[in-house]
Design a protein around this motif. Structure first.
Motif, PDB file in Angstrom:
ATOM      1  N   THR A   1       0.813  -1.219   0.000  1.00 23.88           N
ATOM      2  CA  THR A   1       0.000   0.000   0.000  1.00 23.88           C
ATOM      3  C   THR A   1       0.848   1.271   0.000  1.00 23.88           C
ATOM      4  OG1 THR A   1      -0.183   0.013   2.415  1.00 23.88           O
ATOM      5  CG2 THR A   1      -1.900  -1.164   1.191  1.00 23.88           C
TER       6      THR A   1
ATOM      7  N   ILE B   1      -5.465   1.679   3.598  1.00 22.82           N
ATOM      8  CA  ILE B   1      -4.081   1.945   3.192  1.00 22.82           C
ATOM      9  C   ILE B   1      -3.101   1.480   4.262  1.00 22.82           C
ATOM     10  CG2 ILE B   1      -4.661   3.841   1.655  1.00 22.82           C
ATOM     11  CD1 ILE B   1      -3.876   5.779   3.876  1.00 22.82           C
TER      12      ILE B   1
ATOM     13  N   GLN C   1      -5.018  -0.304  -1.485  1.00 26.98           N
ATOM     14  CA  GLN C   1      -5.472  -0.707  -0.167  1.00 26.98           C
ATOM     15  C   GLN C   1      -5.297  -2.218  -0.025  1.00 26.98           C
ATOM     16  OE1 GLN C   1      -9.158   1.318   1.382  1.00 26.98           O
ATOM     17  NE2 GLN C   1      -9.451   1.771  -0.799  1.00 26.98           N
TER      18      GLN C   1
END
Length: 401
Positions: A9, A138, A15
């Motif tokens: 990420t 994230i 993500q």
């Protein structure tokens, strides 16, 4: 500037998440997902083993479209040697993610790792996908990296950043691998992400080059597996001019990708089953790159060399013997061997007890370099190898239990 997040990420627009879905014992994460905000080019390199797991077969098919958005990976079950049932399960994994994200199924890539020959519990995986997607963030790269492990002692993540085409560009990645490690490829999964804009053909070329200089340069035990996969997904959110092969930005990206891949490869070596030493074998002065690679590979895979590393036995003769049986025509009188910066062999002749006592101290280090100069030309190659320990035998004697 360093990326805010480490791992898959780290680049813009990615993500990830990792959860327990019921393949492994409770409290062990076993299902990972990485999703890009937008679809983009994807490249892949796979095992050369003739016995190929179902997820590899599926990914090869999806790779023909050269577009990706999501990667889902389970651990604890390799979904290999499971026949048509295994391929149906791999397709179902991709479909479950595609339906939840409302994207084409061929934009979803699948990975599996674990015990070979067991039926994949696809119902558990499919049932867990909504919760997995709900946990995407994230900051989820660490959980994803944890969820793909098998006998690994620790997760493996990396992030690298560079200016490419006047834009800050990032490569992130995660990998698993600990045993059955050998070139072409190793028994490992590695997933790389990047926010650069790049042509699909350029991404595939850069990944192949990066793999050849990293994952195809490590060996733990000489075995390769059925599931070996490296994927690299790009989304273009760095907003650079799309990278084409043969350009200055391409070369800069290739270096960035290779740097990230080499770091992950070294993490795999350091985390190898029972490993106490990681040694770089550097061969220089060969007539051809093929010859250099063959000599490096022969030294790196020699069980006698590897056991000497474990025993911290400065038996440099084993290195010379490996050079001699590599199949490369050499003149021993031209060969020089150094352990770190200590010359032990000059023109094919050992330098005596004083030099041997010095390299004995080198052998006590956790990491060092063996440099071989063949005196034939200018070609070179490298490998990273590890020692072979009692623990390696113990771990693999009881792997399935």
């Amino acid at each position: 500037m360093r990326p805010t997040h480490v791992g898959i990420t780290a680049p813009l627009g990615f993500q990830a998440a990792g959860i327990h879905c019921g393949i492994k014992k409770p409290d062990f994460l076993d299902l990972a997902l990485c999703v890009s905000d937008v679809s983009g080019p994807i490249a892949g390199v796979f095992t050369k083993n003739c016995v190929v797991a179902a997820p590899v077969l599926l990914d090869r098919r999806h790779l023909r479209f050269r577009r990706g958005r999501a990667i889902i990976v389970n651990s604890g079950n390799a979904n290999a040697c499971t026949g048509e049932q295994g391929l149906v399960a791999a397709k179902a994994m991709a479909t479950a993610v595609a339906e939840q994200l409302s994207i084409p199924v061929h934009h979803v890539f699948v990975g599996s790792t674990g015990v070979i020959g067991r039926v994949l519990p696809i119902d558990r995986i499919a049932a867990a996908v909504p919760a997995l997607i709900a946990r995407l963030s994230i900051s989820g790269g660490d959980q994803a990296a944890q969820a793909i492990l098998t006998t690994d002692l620790r997760p493996k993540t990396v992030s690298r950043q560079a200016q490419i085409g006047n834009r800050s560009s990032t490569v992130g990645g995660m990998a698993k691998g600990s045993g059955m490690i050998h070139p072409n490829m190793t028994t490992m999964l590695a997933y790389l992400t990047t926010d650069v804009a790049i042509a699909p053909t350029a991404l595939q070329s850069a990944l192949k080059s990066a793999v050849d200089q990293s994952f195809n340069c490590i060996t733990v035990d000489g075995d390769t597996s059925t599931n070996d996969t490296v994927l690299c997904l790009a989304n273009g959110l760095a907003k650079n001019q799309p990278i084409q092969r043969g350009t200055k930005p391409y070369r800069a990206f290739e270096r960035l990708l290779t740097d990230a891949a080499q770091e992950l490869a070294l993490m795999i070596c350091r985390d190898g089953e029972g490993v106490t030493k990681v040694v770089m074998i550097r061969v220089q002065g060969a007539a051809t790159a093929t010859a250099a690679k063959r000599v490096a590979d022969t030294i790196a895979t020699s069980n006698l060399v590897k056991t000497a590393l474990f025993g911290e036995d400065a038996n440099w003769g084993r290195v010379m013997a490996a050079i001699g049986r590599s199949g490369v025509a050499i003149d021993p009188g031209n060969v020089t061997v150094r352990f770190d910066d200590i010359v032990m062999v000059q023109r094919g002749v050992g330098m005596g007890m004083e030099a041997e006592q010095k390299i004995a101290q080198v052998f006590k280090q956790k990491e060092f370099t063996v440099t071989v100069h063949l005196g034939q030309g200018h070609a070179h190659a490298h490998m990273w190898t590890t020692d072979l320990s009692y623990d390696y035998v113990r771990i693999n004697a009881s792997y399935r239990s």
